[in-house]
Design a protein around this motif. Sequence first.
Motif, PDB file in Angstrom:
ATOM      1  N   VAL A 178       0.839  -1.206   0.000  1.00  0.00           N
ATOM      2  CA  VAL A 178       0.000   0.000   0.000  1.00  0.00           C
ATOM      3  C   VAL A 178       0.871   1.252   0.000  1.00  0.00           C
ATOM      4  CG1 VAL A 178      -1.639   1.353   1.364  1.00  0.00           C
ATOM      5  CG2 VAL A 178      -1.986  -1.112   1.083  1.00  0.00           C
ATOM      6  N   TYR A 179       1.861   1.288   0.891  1.00  0.00           N
ATOM      7  CA  TYR A 179       2.702   2.489   0.965  1.00  0.00           C
ATOM      8  C   TYR A 179       3.515   2.665  -0.309  1.00  0.00           C
ATOM      9  CZ  TYR A 179       5.841   6.088   2.597  1.00  0.00           C
ATOM     10  OH  TYR A 179       6.529   7.271   2.701  1.00  0.00           O
ATOM     11  N   GLN A 180       4.124   1.586  -0.794  1.00  0.00           N
ATOM     12  CA  GLN A 180       4.969   1.712  -1.977  1.00  0.00           C
ATOM     13  C   GLN A 180       4.143   2.012  -3.223  1.00  0.00           C
ATOM     14  OE1 GLN A 180       7.598   2.351  -0.412  1.00  0.00           O
ATOM     15  NE2 GLN A 180       8.984   1.109  -1.628  1.00  0.00           N
ATOM     16  N   SER A 181       2.905   1.586  -3.262  1.00  0.00           N
ATOM     17  CA  SER A 181       2.027   1.966  -4.374  1.00  0.00           C
ATOM     18  C   SER A 181       1.805   3.473  -4.376  1.00  0.00           C
ATOM     19  CB  SER A 181       0.679   1.241  -4.269  1.00  0.00           C
ATOM     20  OG  SER A 181       0.845  -0.149  -4.394  1.00  0.00           O
ATOM     21  N   MET A 182       1.654   4.055  -3.186  1.00  0.00           N
ATOM     22  CA  MET A 182       1.525   5.505  -3.100  1.00  0.00           C
ATOM     23  C   MET A 182       2.805   6.187  -3.580  1.00  0.00           C
ATOM     24  SD  MET A 182       0.795   7.945   0.200  1.00  0.00           S
ATOM     25  CE  MET A 182       2.414   7.604   0.893  1.00  0.00           C
ATOM     26  N   VAL A 183       3.957   5.621  -3.209  1.00  0.00           N
ATOM     27  CA  VAL A 183       5.233   6.164  -3.680  1.00  0.00           C
ATOM     28  C   VAL A 183       5.273   6.173  -5.204  1.00  0.00           C
ATOM     29  CG1 VAL A 183       7.721   5.729  -3.789  1.00  0.00           C
ATOM     30  CG2 VAL A 183       6.522   5.507  -1.603  1.00  0.00           C
ATOM     31  N   LEU A 184       4.822   5.080  -5.806  1.00  0.00           N
ATOM     32  CA  LEU A 184       4.850   4.983  -7.266  1.00  0.00           C
ATOM     33  C   LEU A 184       3.828   5.898  -7.924  1.00  0.00           C
ATOM     34  CD1 LEU A 184       5.469   1.177  -7.825  1.00  0.00           C
ATOM     35  CD2 LEU A 184       7.058   3.063  -8.188  1.00  0.00           C
ATOM     36  N   PHE A 185       2.757   6.243  -7.207  1.00  0.00           N
ATOM     37  CA  PHE A 185       1.830   7.236  -7.759  1.00  0.00           C
ATOM     38  C   PHE A 185       2.598   8.508  -8.093  1.00  0.00           C
ATOM     39  CE2 PHE A 185      -0.551  11.142  -7.106  1.00  0.00           C
ATOM     40  CZ  PHE A 185      -1.572  10.998  -8.027  1.00  0.00           C
ATOM     41  N   PHE A 186       3.442   8.948  -7.188  1.00  0.00           N
ATOM     42  CA  PHE A 186       4.192  10.187  -7.421  1.00  0.00           C
ATOM     43  C   PHE A 186       5.335   9.987  -8.409  1.00  0.00           C
ATOM     44  CE2 PHE A 186       2.221  11.195  -3.280  1.00  0.00           C
ATOM     45  CZ  PHE A 186       1.585  12.373  -3.642  1.00  0.00           C
ATOM     46  N   PHE A 187       6.050   8.881  -8.286  1.00  0.00           N
ATOM     47  CA  PHE A 187       7.231   8.706  -9.126  1.00  0.00           C
ATOM     48  C   PHE A 187       6.895   8.262 -10.553  1.00  0.00           C
ATOM     49  CE2 PHE A 187       9.391   9.036  -5.131  1.00  0.00           C
ATOM     50  CZ  PHE A 187      10.623   9.578  -5.460  1.00  0.00           C
TER      51      PHE A 187
ATOM     52  N   LEU B 155      -3.445   3.946 -13.024  1.00  0.00           N
ATOM     53  CA  LEU B 155      -3.803   4.655 -11.788  1.00  0.00           C
ATOM     54  C   LEU B 155      -4.524   3.751 -10.802  1.00  0.00           C
ATOM     55  CD1 LEU B 155      -5.041   8.175 -12.959  1.00  0.00           C
ATOM     56  CD2 LEU B 155      -3.267   7.735 -11.249  1.00  0.00           C
ATOM     57  N   LYS B 156      -5.145   2.695 -11.306  1.00  0.00           N
ATOM     58  CA  LYS B 156      -5.865   1.772 -10.427  1.00  0.00           C
ATOM     59  C   LYS B 156      -4.928   1.091  -9.435  1.00  0.00           C
ATOM     60  CE  LYS B 156      -9.480   0.669 -13.796  1.00  0.00           C
ATOM     61  NZ  LYS B 156     -10.097  -0.416 -14.618  1.00  0.00           N
ATOM     62  N   LYS B 157      -3.651   1.014  -9.782  1.00  0.00           N
ATOM     63  CA  LYS B 157      -2.689   0.349  -8.910  1.00  0.00           C
ATOM     64  C   LYS B 157      -2.068   1.292  -7.883  1.00  0.00           C
ATOM     65  CE  LYS B 157      -1.359  -3.632 -11.648  1.00  0.00           C
ATOM     66  NZ  LYS B 157      -0.225  -4.511 -12.042  1.00  0.00           N
ATOM     67  N   THR B 158      -2.254   2.585  -8.041  1.00  0.00           N
ATOM     68  CA  THR B 158      -1.571   3.531  -7.146  1.00  0.00           C
ATOM     69  C   THR B 158      -2.509   4.512  -6.446  1.00  0.00           C
ATOM     70  OG1 THR B 158      -1.183   5.082  -8.988  1.00  0.00           O
ATOM     71  CG2 THR B 158       0.528   3.432  -8.563  1.00  0.00           C
ATOM     72  N   LEU B 159      -3.513   4.998  -7.154  1.00  0.00           N
ATOM     73  CA  LEU B 159      -4.381   6.038  -6.579  1.00  0.00           C
ATOM     74  C   LEU B 159      -5.118   5.591  -5.321  1.00  0.00           C
ATOM     75  CD1 LEU B 159      -5.393   8.920  -6.854  1.00  0.00           C
ATOM     76  CD2 LEU B 159      -7.211   8.080  -8.376  1.00  0.00           C
ATOM     77  N   PRO B 160      -5.665   4.369  -5.252  1.00  0.00           N
ATOM     78  CA  PRO B 160      -6.341   3.964  -4.006  1.00  0.00           C
ATOM     79  C   PRO B 160      -5.445   4.041  -2.783  1.00  0.00           C
ATOM     80  CG  PRO B 160      -6.916   2.465  -5.787  1.00  0.00           C
ATOM     81  CD  PRO B 160      -5.824   3.351  -6.312  1.00  0.00           C
ATOM     82  N   SER B 161      -4.186   3.666  -2.925  1.00  0.00           N
ATOM     83  CA  SER B 161      -3.254   3.735  -1.793  1.00  0.00           C
ATOM     84  C   SER B 161      -3.036   5.175  -1.352  1.00  0.00           C
ATOM     85  CB  SER B 161      -1.908   3.106  -2.185  1.00  0.00           C
ATOM     86  OG  SER B 161      -2.066   1.741  -2.472  1.00  0.00           O
TER      87      SER B 161
END
Length: 365
Positions: free
Chosen positions: A57-66, A319-325
């Motif tokens: 969950v946390y790393q998915s959020m990281v990848l949202f930005f990166f 975005l489905k893999k990162t935005l929810p996190s």
Amino acid sequence: MLLSLVLHMYSMRCVLPAAVLLGTAPTYVLAWGAWRLLSAFLPSRVYQEVDDRLYCVYQSMVLFFFENYTGVQILLYGDLPRNKENIIYLANHQSTVDWIIADILAIRQNALGHVRYVLKDGLKWLPLYGCYFSQHGGIYVKRSAKFNEKDMRNKLQSYVSAGTPMYLVIFPEGTRYNPELTKVISASQTFAAQEGFAVLKHVLTPRIKATHVAFDSMKNYLDAIYDVTVAFEGTIDDKGQRKEAPSMAEFLCKECPKIHIHIDRIDKKDVPEEQAFMRRWLHERFEIKDKLLIEFYDSLDPERRNKFPGESVNSKLSLKKTLPSLLILSGLTAGMLMTEAGRKLYVRTWIYGTLIGCLWVSIKA
């Protein structure tokens, strides 16, 4: 005045990602700490499975930005298996963004929660995360004569015994390659020549200890080794010379348009087990990396420069893999900060969590 404002706004593009990534740290650590306590009497594999999901969950959020926020293009060369595997990930090291590259590949294999790192010992003092990375399966190592082989071997064997999924990331160079640090590069090249190895131009001479201990400890558990070569587009100056790779802040300011990632999957049976033979094998793998990077940076043919040989695939992350996190962690953090009790808990987590974490790693890590 207008130009100054534009430049200021440009430099501020990394502020929002940094604020969210750091701001959600106490929320994440509290969630993990609660699970750690609740799972104290449960089998370790149950704890590990949920911890991996939290980490995902946390790393998915990281990848949202990166990835999504920066809009960087990810160009993959070679074959990246679709299914998750137990692997050692070996890569060249040139930027503080390099650890994100492992995440970029892992999420495409649904293995993001399984990423664990061999880290420089000094990183264990990071507030909150220094302790957590060790708990998640990361291993802190010291350089050269201070390298504790026995400690690393014991930790890895305990993970194997527990059936812990492993996506173990190692940067064998030990330090980042920076073309401006000519003394470091010269010393690395001199050492290679003295040892009878090929002198490398765009990577440093790899060190063998951590790689050998990792492979020897997990050889019956591993599926393969991923030999990964990374190049950041936009790192050639006006004179055609390679310049320093982007830092995390520069990357989040959208200064890197494309990342080129070359993957070689090497079956474990093709890796020599004895340290002396593995040392030569590892150097030969870095010779291959060097040739790829020479082609990328120095090719006389403009059509072949700024890319690796062979066909590439433009891999876009949904975005489905990162935005929810992002929504979950930022929402929980905002909710905590809206109440006085929540704000106190938030601040105390930063303070006491950091102090307890530093005390723990000074004893255990």
